[in-house]
Scaffold this active site. Structure first.
Site, short mmCIF file in Angstrom:
data_model
loop_
_atom_site.label_atom_id
_atom_site.label_comp_id
_atom_site.label_asym_id
_atom_site.label_seq_id
_atom_site.Cartn_x
_atom_site.Cartn_y
_atom_site.Cartn_z
N ASP A 26 1.36 -1.14 -0.31
CA ASP A 26 -0.04 -0.14 -0.33
C ASP A 26 0.55 1.07 -0.27
OD1 ASP A 26 -2.53 1.56 0.16
OD2 ASP A 26 -2.42 1.39 2.31
N ASN A 74 -11.03 -3.03 -6.14
CA ASN A 74 -10.17 -2.14 -7.10
C ASN A 74 -10.67 -1.86 -8.00
OD1 ASN A 74 -6.70 -3.10 -5.99
ND2 ASN A 74 -7.31 -1.77 -4.92
C1 FPP Z 1 -2.08 -0.12 -3.40
O1 FPP Z 1 -2.13 1.58 -3.06
C2 FPP Z 1 -1.77 -0.46 -4.26
C3 FPP Z 1 -2.40 -1.43 -5.57
C4 FPP Z 1 -3.78 -1.06 -5.52
C5 FPP Z 1 -1.07 -1.73 -6.37
C6 FPP Z 1 -0.29 -2.53 -5.97
C7 FPP Z 1 0.13 -3.01 -7.46
C8 FPP Z 1 1.60 -2.71 -7.30
C9 FPP Z 1 2.45 -2.77 -5.70
C10 FPP Z 1 2.04 -2.86 -8.78
C11 FPP Z 1 2.81 -4.43 -9.15
C12 FPP Z 1 2.26 -5.04 -9.02
C13 FPP Z 1 2.97 -6.52 -9.70
C14 FPP Z 1 2.04 -7.54 -8.87
C15 FPP Z 1 3.60 -5.76 -10.38
P1 FPP Z 1 -2.14 2.71 -3.08
O2 FPP Z 1 -2.78 3.43 -5.02
O3 FPP Z 1 -3.94 2.24 -2.50
O4 FPP Z 1 -1.19 3.41 -2.84
P2 FPP Z 1 -2.55 5.34 -2.10
O5 FPP Z 1 -3.16 4.52 -0.87
O6 FPP Z 1 -1.54 5.96 -1.97
O7 FPP Z 1 -3.12 5.68 -2.91
#
Ligand code: FPP
Length: 252
Positions: A26, A74
Site C-alpha cells: 500500500d 480495486n
Molecule cells: C495500493 O496503493 C496498491 C495497489 C492497489 C496496487 C499494488 C500494485 C503494485 C505494487 C504494483 C505492481 C505489482 C505487481 C504484482 C507487478 P494505493 O494506490 O492504494 O496507494 P495510496 O493508498 O497511497 O493511494
C-alpha cells in the site's frame, strides 16, 4: 540513512523469519503524489520494489511470500488506473521472469483469475507453468483477490458436495474450508506486513490470517526495503503467539 548499515545481513540473530509472509503493498499513490508524479509512476515504483522484496525474503529464507496486488474492490478505481495496473502486471510477469528464474522463485496467482483480461490470464498461466519446478521460494500474487470471495467460493464447492450427497452438512470442518481455498497447500501467513500506516486487512487473506501477527509500517510501499523488513522480523521475534492458549511459561 540505513538504520542497520548499508550491508544486508541475513544471518542476524535478533530476527525471526516467518516461513509464510503476507504483504499488503500500500502507498503507491501517496509515494507518487509526494513527488508530483502520476499515480501510475507510483505503481511502477511499487512493481520495481516487489523485485527487491523477493530478493530480501529469499535472502532471509522466507518460503512463501503472498503479496496483495489487486483486490476485488480495486475495479472501482478510475478506468485509466485499472488499465494501467493490468498493463503493468502483464509487463511485469513476462519481463522479469528471467530475474525470478535466476532467484529460483516460483510464481503463483491467487484470486478470481478468470475475471482478469484474457491477456493477463495468459501471462499468469505462462508464469505459473514455466516456474513450477523452482524450489527456493514461492511468490504468490493475490490478484483480483478478495478474502470474502475466496471463502464464498470454498463454501460453494462444499455445498455442491453436500447436494451431490457425498457429505452431510455436519461433516463440514474448518479443514474442509481451508482445503477449498485458492491455494490450500500454502501455509497460513505467520506475519502480515502493511506499509503506509493503515491498520486494516482490506479483505486480504481473511480466513488464513486468523492467527497471523500484524505489523504496520509508516513507510510507503515503494520505499519499503531491508531496514523495514528487518524491523518487522525483529518485532515478530518478540511476539508471544498463544493461538488462544497461554504463554509457554504460564502452562501448569
Ligand atoms: C495500493 O496503493 C496498491 C495497489 C492497489 C496496487 C499494488 C500494485 C503494485 C505494487 C504494483 C505492481 C505489482 C505487481 C504484482 C507487478 P494505493 O494506490 O492504494 O496507494 P495510496 O493508498 O497511497 O493511494
Amino acid at each position: 540513512m540505513a538504520l542497520f548499515g548499508s550491508k544486508k545481513d541475513y544471518s542476524r540473530t535478533d530476527v525471526k523469519v516467518p516461513e509464510s509472509l503476507g504483504v499488503i503493498m500500500d502507498g503507491n499513490g501517496r509515494w507518487a503524489k509526494k513527488r508530483l508524479l502520476p499515480r501510475s509512476a507510483g505503481h511502477r515504483a511499487g512493481a520495481e520494489n516487489l523485485k527487491e522484496l523477493c530478493r530480501l525474503c529469499k535472502g532471509y529464507g522466507v518460503k512463501y511470500l503472498t503479496v496483495y496486488a489487486f483486490s476485488t474492490e480495486n475495479w472501482s478505481r478510475p478506468k485509466d488506473e485499472v488499465d494501467q495496473l493490468m498493463n503493468l502486471f502483464i509487463e511485469f510477469f513476462d519481463k522479469y521472469d528471467a530475474e525470478l528464474e535466476e532467484e529460483d522463485i516460483r510464481v503463483r496467482f491467487s484470486g478470481d483469475i478468470k475475471g482478469l483480461p484474457d491477456q493477463l490470464q495468459e501471462v499468469c498461466k505462462r508464469g505459473e507453468e514455466r516456474s513450477v519446478n523452482r524450489k527456493t521460494m514461492q511468490l504468490i500474487v493475490a490478484i483480483n483477490y478478495g478474502g470474502r470471495r475466496e471463502i464464498e467460493n470454498a463454501v460453494r464447492k462444499i455445498a455442491a458436495e453436500v447436494r451431490e450427497g457425498r457429505i452431510e452438512p455436519s461433516d463440514i470442518t474448518e479443514k474442509m474450508i481451508s482445503d477449498n481455498l485458492y491455494l490450500p497447500d500454502v501455509p497460513d501467513p505467520e506475519l502480515i506486513i502493511r506499509p503506509s500506516g493503515e491498520m486494516r486487512m482490506s479483505n486480504f487473506l481473511l480466513w488464513e490470517s486468523a492467527y497471523s501477527e500484524f505489523w504496520v509500517s509508516e513507510c510507503l510501499w515503494p520505499d519499503f526495503g531491508y531496514d523495514e523488513l528487518t524491523k518487522a522480523f525483529i518485532d515478530y521475534a518478540g511476539r508471544d503467539r498463544r493461538f488462544g492458549g497461554l504463554s509457554k511459561g504460564e502452562k501448569k
